[in-house]
Write an enzyme that holds these catalytic residues in place. Structure first.
Site, mmCIF file in Angstrom:
data_model
loop_
_atom_site.group_PDB
_atom_site.id
_atom_site.type_symbol
_atom_site.label_atom_id
_atom_site.label_comp_id
_atom_site.label_asym_id
_atom_site.label_seq_id
_atom_site.Cartn_x
_atom_site.Cartn_y
_atom_site.Cartn_z
ATOM 1 C CB THR A 131 -3.338 2.012 6.857
ATOM 2 O OG1 THR A 131 -2.742 2.428 5.627
ATOM 3 C CG2 THR A 131 -2.255 1.319 7.671
ATOM 4 C CG ASP A 132 -3.883 1.492 1.394
ATOM 5 O OD1 ASP A 132 -3.255 2.203 2.221
ATOM 6 O OD2 ASP A 132 -4.190 1.907 0.256
ATOM 7 C CD GLU A 133 0.366 4.405 4.277
ATOM 8 O OE1 GLU A 133 1.541 4.438 4.674
ATOM 9 O OE2 GLU A 133 -0.343 5.420 4.172
ATOM 10 C CE1 TYR A 156 -0.179 4.815 10.509
ATOM 11 C CE2 TYR A 156 0.089 4.635 8.129
ATOM 12 C CZ TYR A 156 -0.732 4.715 9.233
ATOM 13 O OH TYR A 156 -2.098 4.688 9.085
ATOM 14 C CE LYS A 160 -3.334 1.463 11.939
ATOM 15 N NZ LYS A 160 -4.279 1.976 12.978
ATOM 16 C CE LYS A 195 -1.026 11.963 8.168
ATOM 17 N NZ LYS A 195 -2.182 11.726 8.981
ATOM 18 C CG ASP A 286 11.365 9.971 -2.998
ATOM 19 O OD1 ASP A 286 10.314 10.263 -2.401
ATOM 20 O OD2 ASP A 286 11.418 9.163 -3.940
ATOM 21 C CG HIS A 290 7.777 7.831 -1.353
ATOM 22 N ND1 HIS A 290 7.912 9.101 -1.861
ATOM 23 C CD2 HIS A 290 6.446 7.643 -1.189
ATOM 24 C CE1 HIS A 290 6.726 9.642 -2.001
ATOM 25 N NE2 HIS A 290 5.825 8.784 -1.608
#
Ligand code: NAD
Ligand code: TYD
Length: 348
Positions: A131-133, A156, A160, A195, A286, A290
């Site tokens: 993932t780009d995260e 998460y 990854k 999601k 929130d 985030h």
């Protein structure tokens, strides 16, 4: 005949990848390994389950003995590894589950592949879908490239990032032939309604509140899942060993703008008064940690492998919304939990 192991093929992206490979490569024997967690649903791939080049294997990548035996039995030529815990909100509630599957599970696959292939790595390939995260959060400007330093913020993305590092380490240390991709947010059919996009489509259908986190000014780069599957096919077959490719949609949206667009289209499709769905928007507390903005520079995969998204966001969203409206039974089974009975009915 090539034997290919795809992990996580009963999930959202994995089901599209399995379908793509089974249909496009009749000479490959595709093994879909999935533990069928809450996110795994065999209804996602029931259209290909009777194909002769497809085999489903129920199993957990965290189970080292089982994974080793599976590799010894089948001696796979390639691995496309998608199985993961994938939802940021769940990772905040239960980070350890993410370490188990995303880190330990990936390690088990890496070890099994290394041990099975080490006598001759020729023609073998381990592909980690990520993932780009892992790159953390962008400010208002800039894009993630393949050389952006890792800076994960959620459990998460940390899990990854860790598994990405192990994949690279196995390449450097043991010579394991690998490729790695970091992709932006996907959307499309068979997406579990936790999601943003599928959750909000489902809530609009059922006149339920649309919980927008914080002020809604968070930005994501959305990619149609079938275009991701095409990119994965290209990287698996034509990507260079030990290389990373970023995959993105060239398609940034602030959450609140995307939600308003969804509301507008859904009002039209459901023949509701304009503005009806927007009234469901509810600003809520929130998400901790985030990330403000994700956006991908996908020029490397574009230049080297000729990939770019084949559909516009308008086309992809239209297809996605139509799919959810035409597949009420799937949505019903997922939200009621009865999709879990499918495995028992088909395979026991
Ligand atoms: P998903 O949650 O929809 O599916 C995950 C699948 O993995 C499920 O079928 C689940 O049963 C299976 N699984 C989970 N734990 C397992 C275990 N221990 N052993 C075997 N199988 C297990 O996820 P997704 O959204 O399809 O994501 C697939 C991959 O793509 C993940 O690696 C994710 O990090 C990556 N990714 C996702 C996105 C996205 O937008 N969804 C974007 C970029 C990368
Ligand atoms: P999500 O689909 O969970 O993907 P990710 O966190 O991996 O990017 O969330 C996409 C964006 O939407 C993210 O900024 C969080 C936000 N969001 C909401 O505002 N409300 C929600 O109910 C969900 C699930 C997400």
């Amino acid at each position: 005949m090539k034997k290919i192991l795809i992990t996580g093929g009963a999930g959202f992206i994995g089901s599209h990848v399995v379908r793509h490979f089974v249909n496009k490569y009749p000479d490959y024997q595709i093994f879909n390994l999935d533990a069928l967690t809450y996110a795994g649903n065999l209804e996602n791939i029931k259209d290909i389950e009777s194909k002769s080049n497809y085999t489903f294997v129920k199993g957990d990548i965290v189970d080292e003995v089982f994974i080793n035996e599976l590799f010894v039995t089948h001696n796979f030529d390639g691995v496309l590894h998608l199985a993961a815990e994938s939802h940021v909100d769940r990772s905040i509630e239960d980070p350890l589950a993410f370490v188990k599957t995303n880190v330990i599970g990936t390690m088990n696959l890496l070890n099994a592949a290394k041990n099975q292939w080490k006598a001759n790595f020729g023609g073998k390939r381990f592909y980690h879908i990520s993932t780009d995260e892992v790159y953390g959060s962008l400010g208002a400007e800039g894009l993630f490239t393949e050389t952006t330093p890792y800076d994960p913020n959620s459990p998460y993305s940390a899990s990854k990032a860790s598994s990405d590092h192990f994949v690279r380490a196995y390449g450097e240390t043991y010579g394991l032939p690998y490729v790695l991709t970091n992709c932006s947010n996907n959307y499309g059919s068979y997406h579990f309604p936790e999601k943003l996009i599928p959750l909000f489509i489902n809530n609009i259908i059922n006149n339920k509140p649309l919980p927008v986190y914080g002020d809604g000014n968070y930005t994501r780069d959305w990619l149609f899942v079938e275009d991701h599957a095409i990119a994965i096919d290209l990287v698996f077959h034509q990507g260079k060993n030990h290389e990373t490719y970023n995959i993105g949609g060239f398609n940034e949206w602030k959450n609140i703008d995307l939600v308003r667009l969804l509301c507008k289209i859904m009002d039209q499709k459901l023949e509701r008064e304009p503005g009806t769905s927007q009234n469901l928007i509810t600003y809520v507390k929130d998400r901790p940690g985030h990330d403000l903005r994700y956006a991908i520079d996908a020029s490397k995969i574009n230049k080297e492998l000729g990939w770019k998204p084949s559909v516009t966001f308008e086309q992809g969203l239209e297809k996605t919304i139509n799919w959810y409206l035409n597949n009420g039974e799937w949505l019903q089974n997922v939200t009621s939990g009865s999709y879990k009975e499918y495995y028992e009915k088909q395979y026991s």
